[in-house]
Enzyme design. Structure first.
Site, PDB file in Angstrom:
ATOM      1  N   LYS A 179      10.688   2.731  -7.280  1.00 51.48           N
ATOM      2  CA  LYS A 179      10.577   3.865  -6.359  1.00 51.48           C
ATOM      3  C   LYS A 179       9.574   3.525  -5.260  1.00 51.48           C
ATOM      4  O   LYS A 179       8.373   3.533  -5.463  1.00 51.48           O
ATOM      5  CB  LYS A 179      10.120   5.138  -7.064  1.00 51.48           C
ATOM      6  CG  LYS A 179      10.460   6.350  -6.185  1.00 51.48           C
ATOM      7  CD  LYS A 179       9.542   7.528  -6.331  1.00 51.48           C
ATOM      8  CE  LYS A 179       8.277   7.447  -5.558  1.00 51.48           C
ATOM      9  NZ  LYS A 179       8.403   7.426  -4.094  1.00 51.48           N
ATOM     10  N   GLU A 225      -2.671   0.622 -10.830  1.00 51.19           N
ATOM     11  CA  GLU A 225      -3.426  -0.101  -9.783  1.00 51.19           C
ATOM     12  C   GLU A 225      -3.774   0.942  -8.739  1.00 51.19           C
ATOM     13  O   GLU A 225      -2.909   1.389  -7.985  1.00 51.19           O
ATOM     14  CB  GLU A 225      -2.553  -1.198  -9.157  1.00 51.19           C
ATOM     15  CG  GLU A 225      -2.094  -2.281 -10.114  1.00 51.19           C
ATOM     16  CD  GLU A 225      -3.189  -3.296 -10.406  1.00 51.19           C
ATOM     17  OE1 GLU A 225      -4.281  -3.217  -9.811  1.00 51.19           O
ATOM     18  OE2 GLU A 225      -2.942  -4.170 -11.248  1.00 51.19           O
ATOM     19  N   CYS A 256      -5.984  -1.513  -0.431  1.00 51.63           N
ATOM     20  CA  CYS A 256      -6.788  -1.020  -1.561  1.00 51.63           C
ATOM     21  C   CYS A 256      -8.064  -1.829  -1.697  1.00 51.63           C
ATOM     22  O   CYS A 256      -9.085  -1.320  -2.141  1.00 51.63           O
ATOM     23  CB  CYS A 256      -5.968  -1.102  -2.836  1.00 51.63           C
ATOM     24  SG  CYS A 256      -5.330  -2.745  -3.172  1.00 51.63           S
ATOM     25  N   GLU A 304     -12.308   7.091  -0.570  1.00 54.13           N
ATOM     26  CA  GLU A 304     -11.472   6.068   0.056  1.00 54.13           C
ATOM     27  C   GLU A 304     -10.847   6.646   1.330  1.00 54.13           C
ATOM     28  O   GLU A 304     -10.165   7.667   1.288  1.00 54.13           O
ATOM     29  CB  GLU A 304     -10.365   5.663  -0.924  1.00 54.13           C
ATOM     30  CG  GLU A 304      -9.508   4.525  -0.396  1.00 54.13           C
ATOM     31  CD  GLU A 304      -8.355   4.167  -1.334  1.00 54.13           C
ATOM     32  OE1 GLU A 304      -7.709   5.093  -1.873  1.00 54.13           O
ATOM     33  OE2 GLU A 304      -8.094   2.968  -1.518  1.00 54.13           O
TER      34      GLU A 304
HETATM   35  P1  NAD Z   1       0.201   7.695  -3.474  1.00 50.65           P
HETATM   36  O1  NAD Z   1      -0.517   7.776  -4.768  1.00 50.65           O
HETATM   37  O2  NAD Z   1       0.291   8.912  -2.644  1.00 50.65           O
HETATM   38  O3  NAD Z   1       1.707   7.203  -3.683  1.00 50.65           O
HETATM   39  C1  NAD Z   1       2.019   5.996  -4.332  1.00 50.65           C
HETATM   40  C2  NAD Z   1       3.435   6.096  -4.870  1.00 50.65           C
HETATM   41  O4  NAD Z   1       3.452   7.113  -5.892  1.00 50.65           O
HETATM   42  C3  NAD Z   1       4.471   6.524  -3.842  1.00 50.65           C
HETATM   43  O5  NAD Z   1       5.689   5.887  -4.120  1.00 50.65           O
HETATM   44  C4  NAD Z   1       4.581   8.021  -4.084  1.00 50.65           C
HETATM   45  O6  NAD Z   1       5.803   8.579  -3.651  1.00 50.65           O
HETATM   46  C5  NAD Z   1       4.445   8.096  -5.593  1.00 50.65           C
HETATM   47  N1  NAD Z   1       3.974   9.375  -6.122  1.00 50.65           N
HETATM   48  C6  NAD Z   1       3.237  10.319  -5.481  1.00 50.65           C
HETATM   49  N2  NAD Z   1       3.025  11.374  -6.305  1.00 50.65           N
HETATM   50  C7  NAD Z   1       3.626  11.078  -7.486  1.00 50.65           C
HETATM   51  C8  NAD Z   1       3.740  11.752  -8.734  1.00 50.65           C
HETATM   52  N3  NAD Z   1       3.185  12.950  -8.930  1.00 50.65           N
HETATM   53  N4  NAD Z   1       4.411  11.158  -9.722  1.00 50.65           N
HETATM   54  C9  NAD Z   1       4.943   9.926  -9.560  1.00 50.65           C
HETATM   55  N5  NAD Z   1       4.883   9.231  -8.396  1.00 50.65           N
HETATM   56  C10 NAD Z   1       4.225   9.802  -7.370  1.00 50.65           C
HETATM   57  O7  NAD Z   1      -0.464   6.494  -2.672  1.00 50.65           O
HETATM   58  P2  NAD Z   1      -0.126   6.001  -1.195  1.00 50.65           P
HETATM   59  O8  NAD Z   1      -0.729   6.953  -0.221  1.00 50.65           O
HETATM   60  O9  NAD Z   1       1.322   5.672  -1.085  1.00 50.65           O
HETATM   61  O10 NAD Z   1      -0.908   4.609  -1.158  1.00 50.65           O
HETATM   62  C11 NAD Z   1      -2.244   4.496  -0.881  1.00 50.65           C
HETATM   63  C12 NAD Z   1      -3.057   4.375  -2.150  1.00 50.65           C
HETATM   64  O11 NAD Z   1      -2.587   3.276  -2.919  1.00 50.65           O
HETATM   65  C13 NAD Z   1      -4.508   4.085  -1.879  1.00 50.65           C
HETATM   66  O12 NAD Z   1      -5.312   4.865  -2.719  1.00 50.65           O
HETATM   67  C14 NAD Z   1      -4.652   2.621  -2.227  1.00 50.65           C
HETATM   68  O13 NAD Z   1      -5.949   2.212  -2.576  1.00 50.65           O
HETATM   69  C15 NAD Z   1      -3.704   2.491  -3.352  1.00 50.65           C
HETATM   70  N6  NAD Z   1      -3.303   1.095  -3.540  1.00 50.65           N
HETATM   71  C16 NAD Z   1      -3.784   0.423  -4.641  1.00 50.65           C
HETATM   72  C17 NAD Z   1      -3.476  -0.920  -4.828  1.00 50.65           C
HETATM   73  C18 NAD Z   1      -3.987  -1.693  -6.016  1.00 50.65           C
HETATM   74  O14 NAD Z   1      -3.441  -2.760  -6.307  1.00 50.65           O
HETATM   75  N7  NAD Z   1      -5.029  -1.233  -6.700  1.00 50.65           N
HETATM   76  C19 NAD Z   1      -2.655  -1.573  -3.901  1.00 50.65           C
HETATM   77  C20 NAD Z   1      -2.175  -0.868  -2.791  1.00 50.65           C
HETATM   78  C21 NAD Z   1      -2.511   0.485  -2.639  1.00 50.65           C
END
Ligand code: NAD
Length: 501
Positions: free
Chosen positions: A185, A260, A294, A395
């Site tokens: 997804k 992650e 991240c 963040e």
């Molecule tokens: P997000 O948590 O909003 O979304 C991530 C994914 O989860 C998307 O596909 C989203 O549609 C899905 N999602 C959202 N709500 C959900 C739910 N309730 N149930 C299941 N899936 C759900 O994050 P974002 O804004 O897309 O990305 C940015 C974040 O990702 C930042 O906090 C960043 O630090 C983190 N990130 C972490 C890493 C790592 O390896 N640690 C790498 C890249 C990004």
């Protein structure tokens, strides 16, 4: 690639179809408007998955994973598929990079590197699969014991918008190598690259139904994947709050999860650091990917004796970075992924001002009228705030660096570890004993010493504290997608005790 065509024309957008359990069709869920962040124009409308699509994908994935055509393959046979996917990614590399730049705004040099890393990830896990071993454990009686690993079945892979193809590959490759079916997804803002990748996976001949790509809103489709009883594991990359919500559901299901999550990583310049190297590293660490990373080094700690010198150099460097469309070869800082996200970043800078911080550079959108329609934000350096300020703790996920001074190692460690997060850290010093001491004391899953944001697929990656649970990459990365089983082979000639009277 058509010579003379614009980058937008070259980045052929996939048609409005998603991959559900082996069949391409228009999703029966919500329509997602996908934009180009350089001007906010809608470049594609993708009908996402519905909950019924998720259900069908789980059903077909489960059948495909259980079929002998996948489950019973010898490692070398399954590895061949992973190498075939890598070949196709390499063959379509320029298209995938252009498409990702179009959808995320990232500089082309960076998206090209991400595409190459995705191909490398498939190759790596193809090789891991061929070399990973099960073990015979030491005998403790008249039996032989073995520890073996088996596929989980259907795995959910949920990825964020910031580095689509790399994070998709990081989950797909080990999950497939381990013998599972995968429901991927992608984030609602950036579904295009995952859909293009799915076409290549299909071309590589991977059995029908094994991979589904289900774009949609997280709260609807992500949630449906996590809750589905047929999904045996979820590997999630994204924000900490989302990770927490997924973790709660996983606890109810007693389902393994890998999380992650976010970061607020310290980047530390000690009194003996090489200034040129550390300033270059600090700038790259926070402002590459426009800070939407991240692992961005978003908290700068400088020894008090060199604070002004280093911060001035960083401010000077940040002010000179070339901001523009990702498709311009000179661009260092592209637009943020959407106007909505840019506005969120801008609100953090306003908050810093309101809390008494000094914006040393940036702190606004660029003045260039050619960039006015895009979601650009200038590289920004803030100081004059205590470490308890919200911009030092939360963040921001944009091109915003907060600078702080430290007096000695204890003061540094106290401040650097005063964070809910523990993802990464950069350490700039010429003294290897100091580097060793500090690297061991800082709470972070990855510590870079005199470098930053270098990543190897062979090296485990993941967070401490609220930055996550579990590790991706490395030889052990494949184990996250397997279930361990112990086998006892009886060797005794006699009957077991109670039967022998
Ligand atoms: P997000 O948590 O909003 O979304 C991530 C994914 O989860 C998307 O596909 C989203 O549609 C899905 N999602 C959202 N709500 C959900 C739910 N309730 N149930 C299941 N899936 C759900 O994050 P974002 O804004 O897309 O990305 C940015 C974040 O990702 C930042 O906090 C960043 O630090 C983190 N990130 C972490 C890493 C790592 O390896 N640690 C790498 C890249 C990004």
């Amino acid at each position: 690639m058509t010579p003379g065509a614009t980058p937008r024309e070259n980045a052929v957008v996939p048609v409005d179809e998603i991959l559900v359990g082996g069949g391409w069709r228009r999703g029966s869920g919500e329509e997602l408007a996908v934009t180009d962040p350089t001007d906010g124009r809608i470049i594609a409308r993708v009908h996402g998955a519905s909950v019924a699509d998720v259900d069908e994908a789980v059903h077909r994935g489960s059948m495909a994973a259980r079929s002998g055509d996948w489950r019973d393959l010898l490692p070398a046979q399954r590895a061949r598929y992973l190498h075939a996917i890598a070949d196709r990614i390499e063959g379509a590399a320029e298209h995938l990079a252009q498409l990702q730049t179009l959808n995320t705004g990232k500089a082309l040099a960076e998206t090209r590197a991400l595409v190459a890393s995705a191909a490398g990830t498939f190759r790596y896990f193809g090789s891991v699969l061929e070399t990973v071993e099960d073990v015979v454990t030491p005998p403790r009686g008249d039996y032989l014991t073995m520890s073996v690993h088996e596929p989980i079945g259907v795995v959910g892979a949920i990825t964020p918008w910031n580095s689509p193809i790399a994070s998709d590959a990081q989950k797909l490759a080990p999950a497939l190598a381990a013998g599972n079916a995968v429901l991927l997804k992608p984030a609602a803002w950036t579904p295009l690259v995952a859909l293009a990748l799915a076409r290549l996976i299909e071309e590589a001949g991977v059995p029908t139904g094994l991979v589904s790509v289900l774009p949609g809103r997280g709260e609807a489709i992500g949630d449906a994947i996590v809750r589905h009883p047929g999904v045996g594991k979820v590997s999630f990359t994204g924000g900490t709050e989302t990770g927490r919500a997924i973790g709660r559901i996983a606890a109810e299901k007693i389902m393994p999860v890998s999380l992650e999550l976010g970061g607020k990583s310290p980047t530390i310049v000690c009194e003996d650091a090489d200034i040129d190297r550390s300033v270059a590293g600090v700038l790259f660490g926070i402002f590459s990917s426009s800070g939407q990373s991240c692992i961005a080094g978003s908290r700068l700690f400088v020894h008090a004796s060199r604070y002004e010198t280093v911060v001035e150099r960083v401010v000077d460097g940040a002010s000179k970075l070339r901001v523009g469309p990702g498709t311009d070869s000179g661009t260092q800082v592209g637009p943020l992924v959407t106007a909505e996200h840019r506005d969120r970043v801008a609100r953090y800078v306003e908050l810093a001002r309101a809390e008494g911080g000094t914006v040393r550079c940036g702190g606004r959108a660029p003045a260039d009228p050619a960039l006015a329609a895009g979601s650009y934000y200038l590289p920004t350096v803030i100081d004059g705030l205590p470490h308890s300020a919200r911009v030092c703790q939360e963040e921001i996920f944009g091109p915003v660096l907060v600078a702080l001074a430290f007096t000695d190692e204890d003061d540094l460690v106290r401040q650097a570890n005063d964070s809910a997060y523990g993802l990464a850290c950069g350490l700039w010093t010429e003294d290897y004993r100091r580097a060793w001491r500090l690297a061991r004391r800082i709470e972070a899953g990855t510590v870079w010493i005199n470098t930053y944001k270098r990543l190897s697929i062979a090296t485990p990656f993941g967070g401490m504290k609220h930055s996550g649970i579990g590790r991706e990459k490395g030889v052990q990365g494949i184990r996250a997608y397997m279930r361990q089983k112990s086998l006892y082979w009886g060797l005794a000639e006699e009957l077991l005790p109670w039967a022998a009277d």
